[in-house]
Design a protein around this motif. Structure first.
Motif, mmCIF file in Angstrom:
data_model
loop_
_atom_site.group_PDB
_atom_site.id
_atom_site.type_symbol
_atom_site.label_atom_id
_atom_site.label_comp_id
_atom_site.label_asym_id
_atom_site.label_seq_id
_atom_site.Cartn_x
_atom_site.Cartn_y
_atom_site.Cartn_z
ATOM 1 N N THR A 232 -1.322 -4.400 2.403
ATOM 2 C CA THR A 232 -0.263 -4.171 1.850
ATOM 3 C C THR A 232 0.552 -5.561 1.118
ATOM 4 N N GLY A 233 1.225 -5.575 0.179
ATOM 5 C CA GLY A 233 1.765 -6.538 -0.211
ATOM 6 C C GLY A 233 1.263 -7.432 -1.404
ATOM 7 N N GLY A 234 0.337 -6.688 -1.994
ATOM 8 C CA GLY A 234 -0.227 -7.343 -3.295
ATOM 9 C C GLY A 234 -1.409 -8.175 -2.799
ATOM 10 N N LYS A 235 -1.962 -9.123 -3.904
ATOM 11 C CA LYS A 235 -3.038 -10.073 -3.728
ATOM 12 C C LYS A 235 -3.142 -10.665 -2.418
ATOM 13 N N ALA A 314 4.155 -5.367 6.239
ATOM 14 C CA ALA A 314 4.774 -5.257 5.010
ATOM 15 C C ALA A 314 6.020 -6.085 4.562
ATOM 16 N N PRO A 315 5.842 -6.464 3.138
ATOM 17 C CA PRO A 315 7.296 -7.174 2.568
ATOM 18 C C PRO A 315 8.385 -6.501 3.197
ATOM 19 N N LYS A 316 9.618 -7.177 3.436
ATOM 20 C CA LYS A 316 10.712 -6.684 3.886
ATOM 21 C C LYS A 316 11.178 -5.633 2.813
ATOM 22 N N ASN A 323 12.028 2.789 4.869
ATOM 23 C CA ASN A 323 12.999 3.290 5.834
ATOM 24 C C ASN A 323 14.149 4.085 5.550
ATOM 25 N N ILE A 324 14.639 3.674 4.399
ATOM 26 C CA ILE A 324 15.389 4.468 3.477
ATOM 27 C C ILE A 324 14.824 5.880 3.204
#
Length: 328
Positions: A232-235, A314-316, A323-324
Motif C-alpha cells: 500500500t502507499g503507491g509505487k 500504510a501512510p498516515k 480509522n475515521i
C-alpha cells in the motif's frame, strides 16, 4: 516432522448428513469418503425419522447416528435439538440426503455456506416436487440432477454442478427417476468433495486472501520473489502481506503478516501452533504465518490480521481516513 504437520493441516472436513428415508445418497457420500484423498469424513448421520433405514446403514459402517421425531414439536424446537446434535458431533458441513423437512431461515443462516443439497432436476428448472413428470410434460430432451449450496430460497442456492440425463420416448416419471438417481450417486460425492476440499487448494485460498487484502485502501497486487504479495502507499509503498505456498519446505499454505515483534510472534506460535507458525525467512523480521490449509479457518480473523498489518505500513493519511471510516 514436516509430514506430521502437513497431515494435521490437511485434517478432513467433518460432515453430518441429514436424511429421512433409505439413505441412498448418504451412502454414496459415505462410501466415497472411504476413497484415498477424499477431503471429508462423515461424523454423524441424523434423521427426523427414528426408524429411517439410512440410520441402520450408517451404524453398520461405524458412523454415529442421531434421531429425533419431529412430530408434536414446533419446527424451531425440533431444529434446535438437531442443531445441538450436529454441533456436538463437530460438523463443519451439512449434507442433505433426502431430508424431508423444510428448514427455517434461521437454521439455514446458521449454516450459511456450509450446507449442500442435491435436487433431481437441472436447476433452475423444476424447483420443488414432481420434477421428472414436469420435465416429461414439457417435452424436454433431458432431465438430470443438480448439486447446490443451500440458501433460504427453495432449491435456489449457488450451483456446484449438474449432470443431464436423457429422457427416453418411453419414459415415465418413475423410470426417469431411477436413472437420475444413478446420476446423483455420481455427481453428489464429486461436487461435495470439490466444495469442501477447496479450503485446501492454493488457488481458492489465494483468492480469499486477495479479495480481503484488496478491500483495504490503496492496495495493489505485487509479486515478491515469485510469491503473491500486497502493498500500500503507491509505487514506493510497503508490503503488508505475502501469500506462501509451502515455501522453504514448509507444509503450510499461509498468509504472512506483520506482528509487533519477536515477543508477540513467539507468543502466538507457542499459544496456537495449529494456527500460527514462524516463516523460515520472514520470521526473522517479526512476520507470522497464518495457516490456511486447515479445516475451520476463521476468515474474519484473517481479515483482522490483514487490516492490522496494513495499518503498520500504510501512510498516515490513509490510516487516519480508514480509522475515521471505521467509526461510522
Amino acid at each position: 516432522m514436516a509430514e506430521k504437520a502437513l497431515a494435521k493441516a490437511r485434517a478432513k472436513a467433518r460432515v453430518a448428513c441429514l436424511l429421512s428415508g433409505n439413505g441412498t445418497t448418504m451412502s454414496a457420500l459415505l462410501f466415497a469418503s472411504k476413497l484415498p484423498d477424499c477431503p471429508y469424513e462423515i461424523v454423524l448421520v441424523a434423521s427426523n425419522v427414528p426408524d429411517a433405514p439410512g440410520l441402520k446403514i450408517a451404524a453398520a459402517e461405524g458412523i454415529a447416528t442421531f434421531a429425533k421425531d419431529h412430530r408434536g414439536m414446533s419446527r424451531p424446537e425440533h431444529e434446535a435439538i438437531m442443531d445441538a446434535a450436529l454441533r456436538a458431533a463437530g460438523a463443519d458441513y451439512l449434507a442433505l440426503c433426502g431430508y424431508m423437512r423444510i428448514l427455517t431461515g434461521d437454521f439455514v443462516s446458521e449454516w450459511a455456506g456450509r450446507m449442500v443439497n442435491t435436487h433431481p432436476s437441472l436447476l433452475p428448472k423444476y424447483k420443488g416436487l414432481d420434477t421428472h413428470q414436469r420435465a416429461i410434460d414439457a417435452g424436454d430432451r433431458f432431465g438430470g440432477c443438480s448439486v447446490h449450496v443451500v440458501t433460504a430460497e427453495l432449491d435456489g442456492g449457488p450451483l456446484l454442478g449438474q449432470m443431464p440425463v436423457a429422457i427416453l420416448p418411453t419414459d415415465t416419471a418413475d423410470s426417469l427417476a431411477r436413472r437420475v438417481l444413478l446420476a446423483e450417486y455420481q455427481l453428489y460425492p464429486r461436487m461435495f468433495a470439490d466444495y469442501v476440499g477447496r479450503q485446501y487448494r492454493a488457488d481458492w485460498l489465494l483468492e480469499q486472501v486477495r479479495m480481503r487484502a484488496l478491500a483495504l485502501p490503496e492496495v495493489a497486487d505485487r509479486d515478491s520473489h515469485g510469491s503473491p504479495g500486497w502493498h500500500t502507499g503507491g509505487k514506493s509503498g510497503k508490503y503488508f502481506a505475502y501469500f506462501s505456498e509451502r515455501h522453504h519446505g514448509e507444509p503450510h499454505i499461509a498468509v504472512l503478516v506483520k506482528t509487533s515483534g519477536q515477543d508477540e510472534l513467539n507468543a502466538l506460535v507457542e499459544r496456537d501452533p495449529d494456527i500460527y507458525f514462524r516463516p523460515a525467512y520472514y520470521g526473522a523480521s517479526g512476520w507470522v504465518g497464518i495457516i490456511l490449509n486447515r479445516a475451520g479457518v476463521d476468515w474474519e480473523h484473517v481479515s483482522h490480521w490483514l487490516e492490522r498489518s496494513w495499518s503498520t505500513v500504510a501512510p498516515k493519511r490513509l490510516a487516519k481516513l480508514h480509522n475515521i471510516a471505521d467509526e461510522f
